[in-house]
Design an enzyme around this catalytic site. Structure first.
Site, PDB file in Angstrom:
ATOM      1  N   SER A 128       0.835  -1.202   0.000  1.00  0.00           N
ATOM      2  CA  SER A 128       0.000   0.000   0.000  1.00  0.00           C
ATOM      3  C   SER A 128       0.864   1.244   0.000  1.00  0.00           C
ATOM      4  O   SER A 128       1.971   1.247   0.569  1.00  0.00           O
ATOM      5  CB  SER A 128      -0.871  -0.029   1.253  1.00  0.00           C
ATOM      6  OG  SER A 128      -1.430   1.229   1.493  1.00  0.00           O
ATOM      7  N   TYR A 153      -2.087  -1.252  10.927  1.00  0.00           N
ATOM      8  CA  TYR A 153      -2.297  -1.711   9.549  1.00  0.00           C
ATOM      9  C   TYR A 153      -1.076  -1.367   8.691  1.00  0.00           C
ATOM     10  O   TYR A 153      -0.508  -2.224   8.002  1.00  0.00           O
ATOM     11  CB  TYR A 153      -3.566  -1.086   8.949  1.00  0.00           C
ATOM     12  CG  TYR A 153      -3.595  -1.178   7.444  1.00  0.00           C
ATOM     13  CD1 TYR A 153      -3.868  -2.392   6.818  1.00  0.00           C
ATOM     14  CD2 TYR A 153      -3.314  -0.069   6.638  1.00  0.00           C
ATOM     15  CE1 TYR A 153      -3.854  -2.495   5.434  1.00  0.00           C
ATOM     16  CE2 TYR A 153      -3.295  -0.157   5.267  1.00  0.00           C
ATOM     17  CZ  TYR A 153      -3.567  -1.373   4.667  1.00  0.00           C
ATOM     18  OH  TYR A 153      -3.536  -1.464   3.295  1.00  0.00           O
ATOM     19  N   LYS A 157       2.024  -3.804   6.731  1.00  0.00           N
ATOM     20  CA  LYS A 157       2.461  -3.764   5.325  1.00  0.00           C
ATOM     21  C   LYS A 157       3.978  -3.568   5.256  1.00  0.00           C
ATOM     22  O   LYS A 157       4.669  -4.174   4.441  1.00  0.00           O
ATOM     23  CB  LYS A 157       1.740  -2.645   4.561  1.00  0.00           C
ATOM     24  CG  LYS A 157       0.264  -2.933   4.335  1.00  0.00           C
ATOM     25  CD  LYS A 157       0.034  -4.138   3.430  1.00  0.00           C
ATOM     26  CE  LYS A 157      -1.396  -4.590   3.374  1.00  0.00           C
ATOM     27  NZ  LYS A 157      -1.601  -5.890   2.730  1.00  0.00           N
TER      28      LYS A 157
HETATM   29  N1  UFG Z   1     -12.575  11.296   2.796  1.00  0.00           N
HETATM   30  C1  UFG Z   1     -13.555  12.211   3.053  1.00  0.00           C
HETATM   31  N2  UFG Z   1     -14.730  11.756   3.549  1.00  0.00           N
HETATM   32  C2  UFG Z   1     -14.973  10.445   3.788  1.00  0.00           C
HETATM   33  C3  UFG Z   1     -13.960   9.505   3.511  1.00  0.00           C
HETATM   34  C4  UFG Z   1     -12.766   9.978   3.019  1.00  0.00           C
HETATM   35  O1  UFG Z   1     -13.381  13.405   2.844  1.00  0.00           O
HETATM   36  O2  UFG Z   1     -16.077  10.109   4.265  1.00  0.00           O
HETATM   37  C5  UFG Z   1     -11.305  11.761   2.241  1.00  0.00           C
HETATM   38  C6  UFG Z   1     -10.111  11.451   3.112  1.00  0.00           C
HETATM   39  O3  UFG Z   1      -9.917  12.437   4.085  1.00  0.00           O
HETATM   40  C7  UFG Z   1      -8.989  11.397   2.065  1.00  0.00           C
HETATM   41  C8  UFG Z   1      -9.687  10.887   0.816  1.00  0.00           C
HETATM   42  O4  UFG Z   1     -11.074  11.106   1.020  1.00  0.00           O
HETATM   43  O5  UFG Z   1      -8.537  12.680   1.811  1.00  0.00           O
HETATM   44  C9  UFG Z   1      -9.467   9.409   0.588  1.00  0.00           C
HETATM   45  O6  UFG Z   1      -9.774   8.710   1.772  1.00  0.00           O
HETATM   46  P1  UFG Z   1      -9.991   7.146   1.812  1.00  0.00           P
HETATM   47  O7  UFG Z   1     -10.420   6.784   3.199  1.00  0.00           O
HETATM   48  O8  UFG Z   1     -10.879   6.723   0.694  1.00  0.00           O
HETATM   49  O9  UFG Z   1      -8.560   6.559   1.488  1.00  0.00           O
HETATM   50  P2  UFG Z   1      -7.141   6.849   2.199  1.00  0.00           P
HETATM   51  O10 UFG Z   1      -6.380   7.771   1.305  1.00  0.00           O
HETATM   52  O11 UFG Z   1      -7.296   7.210   3.604  1.00  0.00           O
HETATM   53  O12 UFG Z   1      -6.526   5.388   2.098  1.00  0.00           O
HETATM   54  C10 UFG Z   1      -5.190   5.175   1.815  1.00  0.00           C
HETATM   55  C11 UFG Z   1      -5.032   3.797   1.186  1.00  0.00           C
HETATM   56  C12 UFG Z   1      -5.301   2.713   2.190  1.00  0.00           C
HETATM   57  C13 UFG Z   1      -4.503   2.962   3.422  1.00  0.00           C
HETATM   58  C14 UFG Z   1      -4.698   4.337   3.971  1.00  0.00           C
HETATM   59  C15 UFG Z   1      -3.767   4.581   5.117  1.00  0.00           C
HETATM   60  O13 UFG Z   1      -5.934   3.646   0.105  1.00  0.00           O
HETATM   61  O14 UFG Z   1      -4.938   1.464   1.648  1.00  0.00           O
HETATM   62  O15 UFG Z   1      -4.433   5.303   2.975  1.00  0.00           O
HETATM   63  O16 UFG Z   1      -3.798   5.871   5.578  1.00  0.00           O
HETATM   64  F1  UFG Z   1      -4.883   2.088   4.382  1.00  0.00           F
END
Ligand code: UFG
Length: 345
Positions: A128, A153, A157
């Site tokens: 990841s 998590y 990884k």
């Molecule tokens: N976000 C929102 N509202 C939501 C959900 C997410 O604004 O309800 C935003 C988050 O703040 C972020 C973006 O959308 O800026 C993406 O968020 P996600 O939760 O979809 O994905 P992440 O970037 O947090 O996930 C990534 C990787 C994962 C890993 C994680 C660790 O895809 O595999 O980072 O931080 F686990």
């Protein structure tokens, strides 16, 4: 006709695993699925059967079950493994770290031991972009130093990457995924989040479908053009195709032979960023969804979410050149396919 190569797909009924099963079949491989149904549903097997035109071999079980894993190797003699089976929720890993280390780290070790015992020395591993943490510069290259993990998590990884690097009898294609979204174009398989989704796209599509009231954009005061976080969203079909490219490379590169012959210039462990190379902000994603689907997203900008990095996207030069793979589907396609899947759920 030569027999198809058997590829063991752990977590093969999950979001990325199920799409990869289809692409493996398309490329002439025979996927053998093991999945414990912890975060997936048996109905996915029916959908795969419909799409494949046959019911793939499926074993319900856990990668921690040593006897089961050993038996699978004896029965099916897989020539390579794609190891998806792992827990993946950041928050849950903070609440229950032992479960994460047991499944993601001990499970990997159990699998590797079975592979070694059966002379299977090829693996594609799901890593990841979380291993980069908050990078100093973007886009991130594979050589960008990793940062201390912000969650158990993320730590699993990083540990898995170390374990795989040290076990250099095994040729590994380590794929660092950015943000997988979208669904199969038929909308027969897609992401099935259990309970309230943590990730942006399932929360957004469930909001538009009326399952959730409103999407909260986590933070509008970041140092980005529109104040919201930036990520590299990648269509799950592109991601699945990257796994086939990695499997192909395992059967053609002869790297492990060179390592076993003591060639110091060859490493059995290769790592690739799997992203599009383009970052989009949360607001850009919402706009792209509205434009691609004609639906309106009910959202408001709220507080920042703890642990979010501000901006991360992939440098894809290495994966483009070495693996010969690049993402083909744009953000509009990701949004359309995610929405069609949601409507079909
Ligand atoms: N976000 C929102 N509202 C939501 C959900 C997410 O604004 O309800 C935003 C988050 O703040 C972020 C973006 O959308 O800026 C993406 O968020 P996600 O939760 O979809 O994905 P992440 O970037 O947090 O996930 C990534 C990787 C994962 C890993 C994680 C660790 O895809 O595999 O980072 O931080 F686990």
């Amino acid at each position: 006709m030569t027999a198809k190569r058997n590829i063991l797909v752990t977590g093969g009924l999950g979001f990325i695993g199920s799409h990869t099963v289809l692409c493996l079949n398309e490329a002439g491989y025979n996927p053998i699925i093991i999945d414990n149904l912890h975060n997936s549903k048996i109905e996915v097997l029916d959908a795969l059967e419909e799409l494949l035109g046959y019911r793939p071999v499926f074993v319900q079980g856990d990668v921690n079950d040593e006897a089961l894993i050993n038996g699978l190797f004896v029965t099916h003699s897989p020539e390579a493994v794609i190891h998806f089976a792992a827990h993946k929720a950041v928050g849950e890993s903070v609440d229950n770290p032992l479960m994460y280390y047991q499944n993601n780290v001990v499970g990997l070790i159990t699998l590797l031991a079975a592979m070694k015992a059966q002379d299977c020395s090829k693996m594609v591993f799901s890593s990841s972009c979380t291993v980069y943490g908050e990078p100093e510069t973007v886009p991130v290259k594979e050589s960008t130093p990793t940062r201390p993990a912000a969650s158990p998590y993320g730590a699993t990884k990083q540990m898995a990457e170390v374990i795989l690097k040290d076990n250099n009898w095994c040729e590994v294609q380590c794929l660092r995924y950015f943000n997988p979204v979208g669904a199969h174009p038929t909308a027969k398989i897609g992401e099935l989040p259990l309970g309230v989704p943590n990730n942006l796209i399932p929360y957004l599509t469930q909001t538009v479908a009326g399952i959730r009231e409103k999407l909260t954009v986590y933070g509008g005061d970041y140092h980005t053009a529109d104040g919201t976080c930036i990520r590299d969203y990648i269509h799950v079909m592109d991601l699945a195709e990257a796994h086939v490219a990695a499997i192909d490379r395992l059967f053609t590169s002869q790297r492990i032979q060179k390592v076993l012959e003591g060639d110091p210039s060859t490493d059995a462990f290769e790592v690739f960023n799997i992203g599009t190379g383009v970052g989009y902000s949360v607001l850009e994603v919402i706009n792209a969804f509205e434009k691609a689907t004609g639906e309106r997203v009910n959202y408001s900008v709220g507080n920042r979410r703890a642990g979010d990095v501000v901006a991360v996207w992939a440098d894809t030069e290495k994966v483009n050149q070495v693996l010969g793979w690049s993402a083909k589907r744009d953000l509009a396609t990701m949004m359309k396919d995610a929405w069609n899947w949601q409507k079909n759920c």
